[in-house]
Design a protein around this motif. Structure first.
Motif, PDB file in Angstrom:
ATOM      1  N   MET A  74       0.840  -1.189   0.000  1.00  0.00           N
ATOM      2  CA  MET A  74       0.000   0.000   0.000  1.00  0.00           C
ATOM      3  C   MET A  74       0.882   1.249   0.000  1.00  0.00           C
ATOM      4  O   MET A  74       1.785   1.377   0.823  1.00  0.00           O
ATOM      5  N   ALA A  75       0.627   2.156  -0.938  1.00  0.00           N
ATOM      6  CA  ALA A  75       1.359   3.423  -0.981  1.00  0.00           C
ATOM      7  C   ALA A  75       0.843   4.348   0.113  1.00  0.00           C
ATOM      8  O   ALA A  75      -0.310   4.240   0.549  1.00  0.00           O
ATOM      9  N   THR A  76       1.699   5.282   0.561  1.00  0.00           N
ATOM     10  CA  THR A  76       1.310   6.195   1.640  1.00  0.00           C
ATOM     11  C   THR A  76       1.763   7.620   1.338  1.00  0.00           C
ATOM     12  O   THR A  76       2.847   7.836   0.792  1.00  0.00           O
ATOM     13  N   LEU A  77       0.922   8.573   1.720  1.00  0.00           N
ATOM     14  CA  LEU A  77       1.237   9.998   1.599  1.00  0.00           C
ATOM     15  C   LEU A  77       0.892  10.701   2.901  1.00  0.00           C
ATOM     16  O   LEU A  77      -0.093  10.347   3.568  1.00  0.00           O
ATOM     17  N   ILE A  78       1.694  11.691   3.269  1.00  0.00           N
ATOM     18  CA  ILE A  78       1.398  12.543   4.413  1.00  0.00           C
ATOM     19  C   ILE A  78       0.837  13.864   3.895  1.00  0.00           C
ATOM     20  O   ILE A  78       1.370  14.458   2.951  1.00  0.00           O
ATOM     21  N   LEU A  82       2.223  20.867   8.980  1.00  0.00           N
ATOM     22  CA  LEU A  82       3.533  20.926   9.634  1.00  0.00           C
ATOM     23  C   LEU A  82       4.639  20.956   8.595  1.00  0.00           C
ATOM     24  O   LEU A  82       4.894  19.959   7.911  1.00  0.00           O
ATOM     25  N   ASP A  83       5.272  22.126   8.484  1.00  0.00           N
ATOM     26  CA  ASP A  83       6.417  22.255   7.583  1.00  0.00           C
ATOM     27  C   ASP A  83       7.687  22.143   8.419  1.00  0.00           C
ATOM     28  O   ASP A  83       8.469  23.083   8.558  1.00  0.00           O
ATOM     29  N   ASP A  84       7.869  20.967   9.017  1.00  0.00           N
ATOM     30  CA  ASP A  84       8.955  20.734   9.968  1.00  0.00           C
ATOM     31  C   ASP A  84       9.910  19.700   9.390  1.00  0.00           C
ATOM     32  O   ASP A  84       9.516  18.554   9.146  1.00  0.00           O
ATOM     33  N   PRO A  85      11.185  20.063   9.178  1.00  0.00           N
ATOM     34  CA  PRO A  85      12.144  19.103   8.616  1.00  0.00           C
ATOM     35  C   PRO A  85      12.262  17.814   9.421  1.00  0.00           C
ATOM     36  O   PRO A  85      12.434  16.742   8.862  1.00  0.00           O
ATOM     37  N   ALA A  86      12.157  17.927  10.745  1.00  0.00           N
ATOM     38  CA  ALA A  86      12.264  16.728  11.592  1.00  0.00           C
ATOM     39  C   ALA A  86      11.092  15.782  11.338  1.00  0.00           C
ATOM     40  O   ALA A  86      11.256  14.557  11.272  1.00  0.00           O
ATOM     41  N   VAL A  87       9.891  16.360  11.215  1.00  0.00           N
ATOM     42  CA  VAL A  87       8.710  15.534  10.931  1.00  0.00           C
ATOM     43  C   VAL A  87       8.812  14.929   9.537  1.00  0.00           C
ATOM     44  O   VAL A  87       8.503  13.754   9.325  1.00  0.00           O
ATOM     45  N   ALA A  91       8.925  11.014   8.511  1.00  0.00           N
ATOM     46  CA  ALA A  91       8.007  10.448   7.520  1.00  0.00           C
ATOM     47  C   ALA A  91       8.770   9.670   6.461  1.00  0.00           C
ATOM     48  O   ALA A  91       8.364   8.573   6.049  1.00  0.00           O
ATOM     49  N   LEU A  92       9.910  10.216   6.021  1.00  0.00           N
ATOM     50  CA  LEU A  92      10.733   9.507   5.034  1.00  0.00           C
ATOM     51  C   LEU A  92      11.303   8.220   5.620  1.00  0.00           C
ATOM     52  O   LEU A  92      11.397   7.195   4.938  1.00  0.00           O
ATOM     53  N   GLY A  98       5.389  10.363  -0.182  1.00  0.00           N
ATOM     54  CA  GLY A  98       5.372  11.789  -0.445  1.00  0.00           C
ATOM     55  C   GLY A  98       4.865  12.558   0.764  1.00  0.00           C
ATOM     56  O   GLY A  98       4.230  11.997   1.672  1.00  0.00           O
ATOM     57  N   TYR A  99       5.156  13.866   0.782  1.00  0.00           N
ATOM     58  CA  TYR A  99       4.781  14.721   1.909  1.00  0.00           C
ATOM     59  C   TYR A  99       4.212  16.008   1.324  1.00  0.00           C
ATOM     60  O   TYR A  99       4.937  16.806   0.722  1.00  0.00           O
ATOM     61  N   VAL A 100       2.899  16.223   1.475  1.00  0.00           N
ATOM     62  CA  VAL A 100       2.212  17.380   0.900  1.00  0.00           C
ATOM     63  C   VAL A 100       1.870  18.355   2.015  1.00  0.00           C
ATOM     64  O   VAL A 100       1.253  17.981   3.017  1.00  0.00           O
ATOM     65  N   ILE A 101       2.289  19.611   1.839  1.00  0.00           N
ATOM     66  CA  ILE A 101       2.073  20.632   2.856  1.00  0.00           C
ATOM     67  C   ILE A 101       0.765  21.389   2.598  1.00  0.00           C
ATOM     68  O   ILE A 101       0.482  21.802   1.481  1.00  0.00           O
ATOM     69  N   LYS A 102      -0.042  21.554   3.653  1.00  0.00           N
ATOM     70  CA  LYS A 102      -1.254  22.378   3.581  1.00  0.00           C
ATOM     71  C   LYS A 102      -0.866  23.853   3.787  1.00  0.00           C
ATOM     72  O   LYS A 102       0.017  24.144   4.598  1.00  0.00           O
ATOM     73  N   PRO A 103      -1.521  24.805   3.128  1.00  0.00           N
ATOM     74  CA  PRO A 103      -2.506  24.601   2.046  1.00  0.00           C
ATOM     75  C   PRO A 103      -1.801  24.146   0.783  1.00  0.00           C
ATOM     76  O   PRO A 103      -0.665  24.524   0.516  1.00  0.00           O
TER      77      PRO A 103
END
Length: 249
Positions: A74-78, A82-87, A91-92, A98-103
């Motif tokens: 199963m593929a996963t996306l966040i 949170l635009d936090d390098p540690a987070v 996640a990586l 992938g990691y998509v930032i809101k908005p």
């Protein structure tokens, strides 16, 4: 069309992303927290899971870690504010695609989703290829073992010595019948304690050497009679039937 599970506690985000994914041709099922998503995963199949990080109860990173371990295909996306390098690094580390930032831009989301789905397909195909290759290797290994057993049984019952030697006259294989001919156990030759040319009467060594050289430009086969000295010092005549095989450098 892919089935996608969206996990986010914000109603507006769930509605926006679900509508966008439907517009892109996918089927989206949503859950407001990780507990509800876990229940859905037990009864339904999905190609992709999209999860927020901050949610009531279990956070998105821990939930994605569970998905990665329990559902490796199963593929996963966040999807997070949170635009936090540690987070992002965590996640990586757990294997998100992938990691998509809101908005976020809807079309940027589409690109992330499509890339995740294609990567998933490639990884599944690659895993199946490796599994097929491993099965083939296991099959070939079993066939080789059977061949070796059959060959060993055949060699053991032949009324002659069977051997494989190198150009330095060392033997890398020799059947047990060598003891009847030379008085030496096969291990004496295989361990390098003795080479075949050391058994040949010195005056007869050029006979075999010439036969080998003459066989090379033809089909490699040769037959020669010459004398050897056995372990007890006795002279014995043998007939040597062999084939020269040239190995690439």
């Amino acid at each position: 069309m892919a089935r996608i599970l969206l996990v986010d506690d914000e109603t507006a985000i769930r509605h926006l992303v679900s509508s966008a994914l439907a517009h892109f041709g996918h089927e989206c099922v949503s859950a407001l927290d990780a507990a509800a998503a876990r229940d859905l995963l037990k009864t339904q199949s999905f190609e992709l899971v999209i999860a927020d990080v901050n949610m009531p109860g279990e956070n998105g990173l821990d939930f994605i870690a569970h998905v990665t371990e329990a559902y490796p295909d199963m593929a996963t996306l966040i999807l997070s504010v949170l635009d936090d390098p540690a987070v992002a690094q965590k996640a990586l580390d757990i294997g998100v695609y992938g990691y998509v930032i809101k908005p976020f831009d809807i079309f940027a989301l589409r690109i992330s989703v499509e890339c995740a789905l294609r990567r998933r397909e490639l990884e599944i195909a690659n895993r199946r290829y490796r599994e097929d290759l491993e099965r083939l290797m296991e099959q070939k290994t079993q066939e080789l073992h059977r061949y070796q057993e059959d060959y060993a049984a055949l060699v053991k019952n032949l009324p002659c010595v069977v051997s494989t030697g190198l150009k330095d006259w060392s033997l890398v294989f020799v059947s047990e019948q060598i003891r009847e001919v030379t008085g030496y156990d096969s291990e004496v030759f295989l361990s390098g304690q003795k080479r075949w040319n050391e058994c040949i009467v010195p005056e007869d060594l050029p006979i075999l050497s010439q036969a080998i050289q003459e066989a090379i430009p033809r089909n490699g086969a040769f037959i020669r009679q010459y004398r050897i000295v056995d372990a007890h010092g006795r002279i014995r005549w043998i007939e040597d039937r062999g084939r020269v095989v040239l190995m690439p450098d």
